[in-house]
Write a protein that holds these residues in place. Sequence first.
Motif, PDB file in Angstrom:
ATOM      1  N   LYS A   2       0.970  -1.299  -0.023  1.00  0.00           N
ATOM      2  CA  LYS A   2       0.118  -0.088  -0.048  1.00  0.00           C
ATOM      3  C   LYS A   2       0.717   1.346   0.070  1.00  0.00           C
ATOM      4  CE  LYS A   2      -4.057   1.373   2.734  1.00  0.00           C
ATOM      5  NZ  LYS A   2      -4.792   1.227   3.780  1.00  0.00           N
ATOM      6  N   LEU A   4       0.695   5.555   0.608  1.00  0.00           N
ATOM      7  CA  LEU A   4      -0.046   6.663   1.070  1.00  0.00           C
ATOM      8  C   LEU A   4       0.598   7.821   0.638  1.00  0.00           C
ATOM      9  CD1 LEU A   4      -1.043   5.348   4.609  1.00  0.00           C
ATOM     10  CD2 LEU A   4      -2.352   5.127   2.626  1.00  0.00           C
ATOM     11  N   ASN A   5       0.126   9.016   0.256  1.00  0.00           N
ATOM     12  CA  ASN A   5       0.398  10.284  -0.035  1.00  0.00           C
ATOM     13  C   ASN A   5       1.491  10.262  -1.021  1.00  0.00           C
ATOM     14  OD1 ASN A   5      -0.901  11.833   2.006  1.00  0.00           O
ATOM     15  ND2 ASN A   5       0.349  10.766   3.586  1.00  0.00           N
ATOM     16  N   THR A   8       2.883  13.471  -2.300  1.00  0.00           N
ATOM     17  CA  THR A   8       3.849  14.377  -1.713  1.00  0.00           C
ATOM     18  C   THR A   8       5.429  14.092  -2.424  1.00  0.00           C
ATOM     19  OG1 THR A   8       2.932  14.002   0.413  1.00  0.00           O
ATOM     20  CG2 THR A   8       5.459  14.414   0.484  1.00  0.00           C
ATOM     21  N   ALA A  12       7.901  16.267  -4.908  1.00  0.00           N
ATOM     22  CA  ALA A  12       9.471  16.481  -4.867  1.00  0.00           C
ATOM     23  C   ALA A  12      10.193  16.139  -5.979  1.00  0.00           C
ATOM     24  CB  ALA A  12       9.772  15.811  -3.473  1.00  0.00           C
TER      25      ALA A  12
ATOM     26  N   GLN B 101       3.535  -1.428   3.599  1.00  0.00           N
ATOM     27  CA  GLN B 101       3.270  -0.065   3.318  1.00  0.00           C
ATOM     28  C   GLN B 101       4.157   1.007   3.305  1.00  0.00           C
ATOM     29  OE1 GLN B 101      -0.462   1.124   5.391  1.00  0.00           O
ATOM     30  NE2 GLN B 101       0.200   2.661   6.084  1.00  0.00           N
ATOM     31  N   VAL B 102       4.162   1.907   2.421  1.00  0.00           N
ATOM     32  CA  VAL B 102       4.960   3.387   2.556  1.00  0.00           C
ATOM     33  C   VAL B 102       4.086   4.472   2.229  1.00  0.00           C
ATOM     34  CG1 VAL B 102       6.417   4.394   0.681  1.00  0.00           C
ATOM     35  CG2 VAL B 102       6.676   1.927   0.733  1.00  0.00           C
ATOM     36  N   ASP B 103       4.350   5.281   3.192  1.00  0.00           N
ATOM     37  CA  ASP B 103       3.615   6.674   3.526  1.00  0.00           C
ATOM     38  C   ASP B 103       4.589   7.765   3.235  1.00  0.00           C
ATOM     39  OD1 ASP B 103       2.015   8.654   4.278  1.00  0.00           O
ATOM     40  OD2 ASP B 103       1.467   7.893   5.946  1.00  0.00           O
ATOM     41  N   TRP B 104       4.219   8.903   2.447  1.00  0.00           N
ATOM     42  CA  TRP B 104       4.978   9.520   2.117  1.00  0.00           C
ATOM     43  C   TRP B 104       5.024  10.818   2.843  1.00  0.00           C
ATOM     44  CZ3 TRP B 104       9.240   8.238  -0.453  1.00  0.00           C
ATOM     45  CH2 TRP B 104       8.940   7.096  -1.423  1.00  0.00           C
ATOM     46  N   GLY B 105       4.028  10.645   3.769  1.00  0.00           N
ATOM     47  CA  GLY B 105       3.597  12.000   4.640  1.00  0.00           C
ATOM     48  C   GLY B 105       2.895  13.043   3.800  1.00  0.00           C
ATOM     49  N   ALA B 106       2.504  14.015   4.792  1.00  0.00           N
ATOM     50  CA  ALA B 106       1.893  15.147   4.255  1.00  0.00           C
ATOM     51  C   ALA B 106       2.874  16.297   4.060  1.00  0.00           C
ATOM     52  CB  ALA B 106       0.804  15.753   5.181  1.00  0.00           C
ATOM     53  N   HIS B 107       4.035  16.362   4.779  1.00  0.00           N
ATOM     54  CA  HIS B 107       4.903  17.479   4.679  1.00  0.00           C
ATOM     55  C   HIS B 107       5.809  17.237   3.347  1.00  0.00           C
ATOM     56  CE1 HIS B 107       4.025  18.414   8.597  1.00  0.00           C
ATOM     57  NE2 HIS B 107       4.156  17.361   9.056  1.00  0.00           N
ATOM     58  N   PRO B 108       6.173  18.332   2.797  1.00  0.00           N
ATOM     59  CA  PRO B 108       6.960  18.417   1.730  1.00  0.00           C
ATOM     60  C   PRO B 108       8.252  17.772   1.931  1.00  0.00           C
ATOM     61  CG  PRO B 108       6.349  20.639   2.178  1.00  0.00           C
ATOM     62  CD  PRO B 108       5.910  19.719   3.018  1.00  0.00           C
ATOM     63  N   ILE B 109       8.828  17.145   0.876  1.00  0.00           N
ATOM     64  CA  ILE B 109       9.886  16.407   0.936  1.00  0.00           C
ATOM     65  C   ILE B 109      11.140  17.316   0.057  1.00  0.00           C
ATOM     66  CG2 ILE B 109      11.541  14.244   0.294  1.00  0.00           C
ATOM     67  CD1 ILE B 109       8.675  12.802   0.094  1.00  0.00           C
ATOM     68  N   LYS B 161      10.797   2.202  -3.101  1.00  0.00           N
ATOM     69  CA  LYS B 161      10.062   3.045  -2.329  1.00  0.00           C
ATOM     70  C   LYS B 161      10.248   2.749  -0.857  1.00  0.00           C
ATOM     71  CE  LYS B 161       6.632   4.344  -5.851  1.00  0.00           C
ATOM     72  NZ  LYS B 161       5.191   4.155  -6.293  1.00  0.00           N
TER      73      LYS B 161
END
Lengths: 204, 172
Positions: A2, A4-5, A8, A12, B101-109, B161
């Motif tokens: 899965k 998410l986001n 983002t 970048a 699971q991979v979560d890139w988060g809401a904050h800019p990278i 990722k």
Amino acid sequence: MKELNHDTLQKALRQLPAYEPPALLWDALETQLDLDSAMPVPSENLPLHTPPADIWANIEARLEQEAPAAPALQSRRGGLWWRRLSAAAAVVLLLGAGWWAMRTEGFESVEVHQEIVDNRLLEPLQEQEDAAFEMVQHLCREQQPVCQVPEFRNLKSELDELTEARSSLREALGAYGNDPELVGQLVEIERERSRILQTLVTMI
Amino acid sequence: MTEQALIQGLLAQDRAAQRTLYERYNKAMYSSAYRITGDFELAAEVLQDAFLQVFRNIGSFEGRSTIGAWIKAIVVRTALRAVERRKPAFAELQPVHMSDQVDWGAHPIDAEYLEKAILSLPDGYRTVFLLAEVEGYTHREIAEMLGVTEGTSKSQLFAAKKRLRELLYVEA
């Protein structure tokens, strides 16, 4: 699995820096393109060989032998069928004969003929070789990195020696006329010189 | 100069057209080659080799894509071959679990961190990640380019990722 986001990450990625290639890269490309147009690719330089003349005579004789006149009342379809069968048989026979010939010791004695080309046709080729030679000399005069490579330097010095030897032989030929031995040597030098020149061009 | 006029010039081996094409695409292609190879010197070799292929084989450009996409495919393949010569790809394949699971988060990278992290990925991961996420190739196209199955391409991408996300945490 899965993710998410993903946005983002995409944002970048769109901001990744762009890089400029070294300024000299276009010059190197241009040099290579000049050489491309000056020198034909090696495979186009290979000599053309003519197979022994009796091969076609043998094929023709075999075809005539295997193609009797079609019966007058034979149907169109029947004629086609017969022709296809005989063509297939001819191919099988020729392949068989070729295979048999290759297996026999006599295969080594097959003669190879080389066309003698009119010198006027070789003039453009000579011009191309001269251009490539000039290019190599120019690169070394400018002390380009490729000229510092030991293999390149060795080949370049061989090329210079052969060029000098060619000049001396040409002078000698002028003085003694078309001496067959000198002509043979000149041809040998020319051939070796072309080979080295092509190797140098490939290294550039 | 329109793309059509440019292609006509290239077909005629016109040096000005070749230069225009090079000027137009060299940055994007060099950046792609650099990210795939992770080496500026190798990227320059790739770029030179790829543009020579482009100029020599322009006759085989059928116009089914833009010329930029065609050049990109040549650059990518040339870069992949260069990487392959240096080190075989996919030596470091790791299993991926369905529950991962991979979560890139809401904050800019930060793009700079991201690039550093991408470049530190193993060759196999980096290649698939760049082809899919940066160059926009489909898994089918990636599989064909790399000589792997679509499944391998997908699992490699996900593993890449995961590793990238870990690296970004470290960088941050």
